[in-house]
Scaffold this motif. Structure first.
Motif, PDB file in Angstrom:
ATOM      1  N   THR A 205       0.805  -1.221   0.000  1.00 19.55           N
ATOM      2  CA  THR A 205       0.000   0.000   0.000  1.00 19.55           C
ATOM      3  C   THR A 205       0.837   1.270   0.000  1.00 19.55           C
ATOM      4  OG1 THR A 205      -0.068   0.138   2.409  1.00 19.55           O
ATOM      5  CG2 THR A 205      -1.798  -1.157   1.335  1.00 19.55           C
TER       6      THR A 205
ATOM      7  N   GLU B 272       0.141  -4.399   3.406  1.00 22.51           N
ATOM      8  CA  GLU B 272      -0.091  -5.155   2.185  1.00 22.51           C
ATOM      9  C   GLU B 272      -1.542  -5.596   2.186  1.00 22.51           C
ATOM     10  OE1 GLU B 272       1.874  -8.925   2.161  1.00 22.51           O
ATOM     11  OE2 GLU B 272       2.135  -8.934  -0.006  1.00 22.51           O
ATOM     12  N   ARG B 273      -2.165  -5.575   1.026  1.00 20.25           N
ATOM     13  CA  ARG B 273      -3.529  -6.092   0.972  1.00 20.25           C
ATOM     14  C   ARG B 273      -3.769  -6.811  -0.348  1.00 20.25           C
ATOM     15  NH1 ARG B 273      -6.796  -2.528  -2.386  1.00 20.25           N
ATOM     16  NH2 ARG B 273      -6.046  -0.395  -2.286  1.00 20.25           N
ATOM     17  N   ILE B 274      -4.838  -7.582  -0.346  1.00 22.15           N
ATOM     18  CA  ILE B 274      -5.206  -8.278  -1.572  1.00 22.15           C
ATOM     19  C   ILE B 274      -5.849  -7.292  -2.531  1.00 22.15           C
ATOM     20  CG2 ILE B 274      -6.825  -9.987  -2.487  1.00 22.15           C
ATOM     21  CD1 ILE B 274      -6.215 -11.670  -0.041  1.00 22.15           C
TER      22      ILE B 274
ATOM     23  N   HIS C 223     -12.642   1.150   6.248  1.00 24.03           N
ATOM     24  CA  HIS C 223     -12.140   1.253   4.879  1.00 24.03           C
ATOM     25  C   HIS C 223     -10.644   1.593   4.876  1.00 24.03           C
ATOM     26  CE1 HIS C 223     -12.783   1.792   0.583  1.00 24.03           C
ATOM     27  NE2 HIS C 223     -11.960   2.839   0.661  1.00 24.03           N
TER      28      HIS C 223
ATOM     29  N   LYS D 164      -7.740  -0.633   3.396  1.00 19.53           N
ATOM     30  CA  LYS D 164      -7.140  -0.098   2.174  1.00 19.53           C
ATOM     31  C   LYS D 164      -5.626   0.038   2.338  1.00 19.53           C
ATOM     32  CE  LYS D 164      -7.322   3.609  -1.147  1.00 19.53           C
ATOM     33  NZ  LYS D 164      -7.558   5.021  -1.353  1.00 19.53           N
ATOM     34  N   PHE D 165      -5.186   0.417   3.531  1.00 19.14           N
ATOM     35  CA  PHE D 165      -3.755   0.630   3.739  1.00 19.14           C
ATOM     36  C   PHE D 165      -3.088  -0.549   4.452  1.00 19.14           C
ATOM     37  CE2 PHE D 165      -5.445   4.780   2.920  1.00 19.14           C
ATOM     38  CZ  PHE D 165      -4.496   5.308   2.071  1.00 19.14           C
ATOM     39  N   GLY D 166      -3.847  -1.599   4.669  1.00 19.38           N
ATOM     40  CA  GLY D 166      -3.262  -2.792   5.272  1.00 19.38           C
ATOM     41  C   GLY D 166      -2.839  -2.600   6.717  1.00 19.38           C
ATOM     42  N   LEU D 167      -3.505  -1.688   7.452  1.00 18.20           N
ATOM     43  CA  LEU D 167      -3.095  -1.397   8.834  1.00 18.20           C
ATOM     44  C   LEU D 167      -3.240  -2.616   9.738  1.00 18.20           C
ATOM     45  CD1 LEU D 167      -4.538   2.176   9.575  1.00 18.20           C
ATOM     46  CD2 LEU D 167      -2.340   1.518   8.619  1.00 18.20           C
TER      47      LEU D 167
ATOM     48  N   MET E 295      -0.290  -4.599   9.809  1.00 19.56           N
ATOM     49  CA  MET E 295       0.906  -3.935  10.324  1.00 19.56           C
ATOM     50  C   MET E 295       0.897  -3.857  11.846  1.00 19.56           C
ATOM     51  SD  MET E 295       0.770  -0.781   7.638  1.00 19.56           S
ATOM     52  CE  MET E 295       2.264   0.074   8.118  1.00 19.56           C
TER      53      MET E 295
ATOM     54  N   PRO F 288     -19.032 -11.236  -1.673  1.00 17.17           N
ATOM     55  CA  PRO F 288     -19.450  -9.951  -2.259  1.00 17.17           C
ATOM     56  C   PRO F 288     -20.374 -10.110  -3.475  1.00 17.17           C
ATOM     57  CG  PRO F 288     -17.129  -9.889  -1.725  1.00 17.17           C
ATOM     58  CD  PRO F 288     -17.576 -11.310  -1.509  1.00 17.17           C
TER      59      PRO F 288
ATOM     60  N   GLU G  52     -17.323  -0.869   2.867  1.00 17.35           N
ATOM     61  CA  GLU G  52     -17.004  -0.491   4.239  1.00 17.35           C
ATOM     62  C   GLU G  52     -17.489  -1.510   5.252  1.00 17.35           C
ATOM     63  OE1 GLU G  52     -18.345   3.450   4.985  1.00 17.35           O
ATOM     64  OE2 GLU G  52     -17.300   4.204   3.224  1.00 17.35           O
TER      65      GLU G  52
ATOM     66  N   TYR H  81     -12.982  -9.929   3.265  1.00 17.40           N
ATOM     67  CA  TYR H  81     -12.994 -10.805   2.088  1.00 17.40           C
ATOM     68  C   TYR H  81     -12.091 -10.245   1.004  1.00 17.40           C
ATOM     69  CZ  TYR H  81     -14.870 -13.765  -1.622  1.00 17.40           C
ATOM     70  OH  TYR H  81     -15.004 -14.659  -2.644  1.00 17.40           O
ATOM     71  N   ASN H  82     -12.228  -8.943   0.738  1.00 11.59           N
ATOM     72  CA  ASN H  82     -11.499  -8.342  -0.379  1.00 11.59           C
ATOM     73  C   ASN H  82     -10.050  -8.039  -0.057  1.00 11.59           C
ATOM     74  OD1 ASN H  82     -13.552  -8.279  -2.297  1.00 11.59           O
ATOM     75  ND2 ASN H  82     -14.434  -6.453  -1.385  1.00 11.59           N
ATOM     76  N   TYR H  83      -9.819  -7.518   1.126  1.00  7.64           N
ATOM     77  CA  TYR H  83      -8.486  -6.993   1.411  1.00  7.64           C
ATOM     78  C   TYR H  83      -7.743  -7.762   2.491  1.00  7.64           C
ATOM     79  CZ  TYR H  83     -10.368  -2.664  -0.668  1.00  7.64           C
ATOM     80  OH  TYR H  83     -10.915  -1.724  -1.482  1.00  7.64           O
TER      81      TYR H  83
ATOM     82  N   ARG I  17      -7.925 -10.937   3.937  1.00  6.10           N
ATOM     83  CA  ARG I  17      -7.744 -12.353   4.239  1.00  6.10           C
ATOM     84  C   ARG I  17      -6.274 -12.763   4.257  1.00  6.10           C
ATOM     85  NH1 ARG I  17      -9.979 -12.369  -1.041  1.00  6.10           N
ATOM     86  NH2 ARG I  17      -8.810 -13.589  -2.554  1.00  6.10           N
ATOM     87  N   LEU I  18      -5.423 -11.967   3.610  1.00  6.52           N
ATOM     88  CA  LEU I  18      -4.008 -12.299   3.602  1.00  6.52           C
ATOM     89  C   LEU I  18      -3.412 -12.143   4.996  1.00  6.52           C
ATOM     90  CD1 LEU I  18      -1.937 -13.129   1.451  1.00  6.52           C
ATOM     91  CD2 LEU I  18      -1.236 -10.735   1.379  1.00  6.52           C
TER      92      LEU I  18
ATOM     93  N   ARG J  57      -2.255 -15.035   7.649  1.00  6.34           N
ATOM     94  CA  ARG J  57      -0.879 -15.044   8.175  1.00  6.34           C
ATOM     95  C   ARG J  57      -0.875 -15.014   9.702  1.00  6.34           C
ATOM     96  NH1 ARG J  57       1.854 -11.045   3.765  1.00  6.34           N
ATOM     97  NH2 ARG J  57       1.982 -12.593   2.128  1.00  6.34           N
TER      98      ARG J  57
END
Lengths: 365, 379
Positions: free
Chosen positions: A345, A350-352, B46, B50-53, B56, B345, B357, B364-366, B368-369, B373
């Motif tokens: 990002t 990181e995101r899908i 969101h 979106k930023f993968g917070l 992190m 979705p 949101e 689901y969209n962002y 699951r990675l 992990r």
């Protein structure tokens, strides 16, 4: 039966003279008469369509275009064949119009296979009442785009439908090209360590269209990136770049293309979000509406995969071309997780990156 | 881009993350006893994804995605009512784009549109009022949804419509308010939340004062946060600082936008136009007293509920759906029985899967990675 004596009559000759004359279309708008198959339609084809598209009256005497196989074979050993329908609203927008889009879009669909685009068809569905000037302007633009790209219109069709049955004008173009011998570009060929490059700013077309619709009450200077990409692709080919896979980035944006490639090749594509070329105006537009430029449509952008050792050379070739000045290495292929696209990002996370389900919808707050 | 890029600076982000980790260690939190913070607003959810917070942040802190996505909490029954209004002849039904895909009991507004209803996406209620002026022979209805963020715009549009006496304009009012919702969440015994990230845009309107009960009565610190990634991280630091110092207050991280007293003009407009309903149904959370707004009697000429015959049926949430537990933070989206199998979705069963949101759609969209992990790491 008329005898030759009959046809010598001055009245007969006068009318015959008029019958032979190429009709000039003087109607201010297209009516259903122009699609009726009679004289009005022939005049429309002769006066409005053929001239603008660079077709001679002789060329359209038959119901089909005919090609010499031997002439095609000098370009390569396989035909590429594609068709696309264009229904954009509004018909004219900053940076282009439906005609330019219909020519360049089909050229790009051919070109990303490596094919040299040669011939196009033009099929028009016109809503009655369309101003004749609008039709002329669209066709003029199509002719100019085709000439600029050295492709030729060889056949076409015209239908006029009642009001409400179409939105002003729909254009379908079909294209034929020839793929040079030995060139194998396909979505399933990505390998780990391959680099994904794109040729410039993302989202210009999608943003320009949304602004041009006038519903957003936003004023921007954003123009569509509508362009034919075969010249840029030829330059890469001439420089000896190995292109494993290539797609033009249209509806669905970069995210759709990368997901298709990752799925087809079963590799992981890791995108570096900080490397994505996005104009500040487009970024701002997206911030206001809650859009993501990575999902926005483009009409002059492509993504291609090259082996890692050719990254610099490929970028050099692209940067030297007018349509590749902002070219960037934006992603790298890895073996796992196969089939997935992820985005760094730029903030450290990181995101899908998923394909959108439907259209991108503005968020309310 | 000013006011955006400086709040997305990765180097600063890294420093703030280190600070958060250190504070959490000092407070004695670890992966088995994480600090639980609820972000109330969907806008924060969101940003977080979106930023993968989420990926992190250390496992010693858990973000619970609250009920602040107004699209998500819109109940099936109200959506059916909207579809019933939109399907009537001579109606132009106007709505924000993100309600289009929300499933009703039979269909969505998008399907209703495909069947022939005149449904148009607008970006502001004033666009709907313009449509009413342009089409005097049509009845133009605006689908009013959202918290205090969007309600003032609806109120000001109604004041304008009254002034101009636009007789073919009405509002189907589904606006909701944040305070009763927070009260309901805090009253739930199954809830385990240590503190809150407060909604920046809502607070810009209502001001800081209404939240004091969260601290005074429920003893949970509350920090109003902006929507860029550094805003969210800084707000977490401010919350952690309160825990460390044993304080419990409403604090404002989003000072560049939020005034302590809120926006008086917006408050006044809402006060003039709306009144609280006795009860309002929320998808996933059930009925919450005084949480919904309706038009006051003086504006009944503009009230779509009075103009149109609507079914007004309460429709139970789908049985398999655990959106309520997700919204209260009792379970994580991926712990729901239908998450990712029956509910995706493309085919959302529950509200949280519908809007980007919504907590489930975001996972689901962002997400699951990072989730997979983290799960892998704890195994």
């Amino acid at each position: 039966m008329t005898s030759s004596k009959d046809t010598e009559h001055p009245l007969f000759q006068r009318i015959e003279g008029v019958r032979q004359r190429t009709g000039r279309v003087r109607d201010p708008i297209v009516t259903q008469a122009h699609g009726g198959g009679g004289k009005a339609m022939r005049d429309l084809i002769d006066d409005v369509i053929c001239g603008a598209l660079g077709m001679s009256a002789q060329q359209i005497q038959e119901d089909q275009a005919r090609f010499s196989l031997a002439a095609l074979a000098q370009y390569g050993d396989r035909l590429a064949f594609t068709t696309d329908a264009y229904v954009v609203s509004p018909l004219f927008f900053p940076g282009g119009d439906i005609g330019k889009l219909a020519v360049n879009g089909t050229i790009n669909d051919l070109a990303v296979s490596g094919a040299i685009p040669l011939y196009l068809s033009c099929s028009l569905i016109i809503e009655e009442g369309l101003p004749m000037e609008t039709l002329r302007a669209v066709l003029q633009s199509m002719g100019e785009a085709a000439r600029a790209a050295s492709v030729h219109f060889v056949t076409g069709d015209t239908k006029v439908v009642p009001r409400g049955a179409a939105d002003q004008l729909f254009v379908t173009t079909t294209g034929i090209g020839v793929i040079p011998q030995g060139l194998e570009i396909a979505a399933h060929q990505l390998q780990p360590n391959d680099a994904i490059l794109i040729n410039g700013y993302l989202g210009d077309h999608g943003a320009a269209i949304l602004v041009a619709r006038g519903e957003l009450q936003l004023e921007t200077t954003i123009e569509s990136d509508c362009a034919a990409l075969h010249g840029l692709i030829a330059a890469l080919h001439d420089a000896g770049i190995t292109i494993r896979a290539m797609r033009d980035i249209t509806r669905g944006g970069l995210s759709a293309v990368l997901n298709e490639l990752a799925q087809a090749s079963q590799v992981h594509i890791a995108v570096d979000g900080t490397k994505l070329p996005i104009r500040p105006e487009v970024q701002g537009f997206c911030e206001i509406l809650g859009f993501d430029p990575i999902h926005l449509a483009n009409e002059g952008k492509l993504a291609l995969a090259v082996p890692s050792e050719q990254i610099e050379q490929a970028l050099k070739v692209m940067h030297a071309h007018p349509l590749g000045q902002q070219a960037a290495h934006i992603a790298t292929c890895r073996p796992t997780p196969a089939g997935l696209v992820t985005l760094d990002t730029g903030f450290g996370g990181e995101r899908i990156l998923e394909m959108l389900v439907g259209e991108q919808l503005p968020r309310i707050c | 881009m000013r006011f955006v890029s400086e709040f997305r600076d990765p180097a600063t982000g890294k420093k703030v993350l280190q600070q958060i980790e250190q504070q959490l260690r000092q407070l004695g939190h670890d992966a088995s006893h994480p600090l639980k913070i609820m972000e109330v607003c969907g806008g924060h959810t969101h940003t977080i994804f979106k930023f993968g917070l989420e990926g992190m942040l250390p496992p010693s802190i858990e973000l619970v995605h609250g009920p602040g996505c107004p699209v998500c909490v819109l109940p099936v029954g109200r959506l059916d009512d909207a579809i019933a209004i939109a399907s009537q002849p001579d109606v132009i039904f106007t709505t924000f784009g993100d309600t289009l895909r929300v499933p009703g009991s039979q269909k969505s507004l998008l399907q209703c549109k495909a069947e022939g209803a005149d449904i148009r996406t607008v970006y502001s209620p004033t666009d709907a009022l313009s449509l009413a002026r342009q089409h005097p022979q049509k009845k133009v209805v605006f689908f009013g949804i959202g918290f205090e963020t969007t309600a003032p715009a609806t109120a000001l549009t109604l004041l304008q419509a009254r002034e101009e006496a636009v007789s073919n304009f009405s509002v189907f009012c589904n606006h909701i308010t944040i305070i009763p919702t927070l009260e309901a969440i805090l009253a739930d015994p199954s809830l385990r939340i240590d503190g809150f990230l407060g909604p920046g845009h809502v607070t810009m309107v209502i001001g800081l004062e209404p939240y004091t009960f969260v601290c005074d009565v429920h003893k949970k610190p509350f920090v109003i946060s902006g929507f860029e990634p550094l805003d969210v991280l800084q707000s977490l630091v401010m919350l952690l600082e309160q825990f460390r110092q044993g304080r419990c207050f409403v604090e404002n991280q989003y000072k560049r936008l939020v005034q302590p007293q809120g926006n008086r003009v917006a408050q006044q407009a809402m006060q003039t136009v709306f009144e609280a309903r006795e009860h309002f149904e929320w998808r996933g959370l059930g009925s919450i007293p005084h949480s919904g707004l309706r038009l006051r009697e003086a504006f009944s000429a503009f009230d779509a509920e009075k103009h149109f015959a609507i079914p007004a049926q309460q429709v139970a949430d789908p049985k398999a759906c655990q959106c309520g537990d997700v919204l209260k933070g009792a379970i994580k989206p991926w712990q729901c029985k239908v998450f990712g199998t029956a509910c995706t979705p493309e085919t959302p069963i529950g509200a949280c899967m519908v809007s980007s949101e919504g907590a489930c759609a975001a996972y689901y969209n962002y997400g699951r990675l990072s989730t997979s992990r983290k799960l892998e790491a704890t195994r």
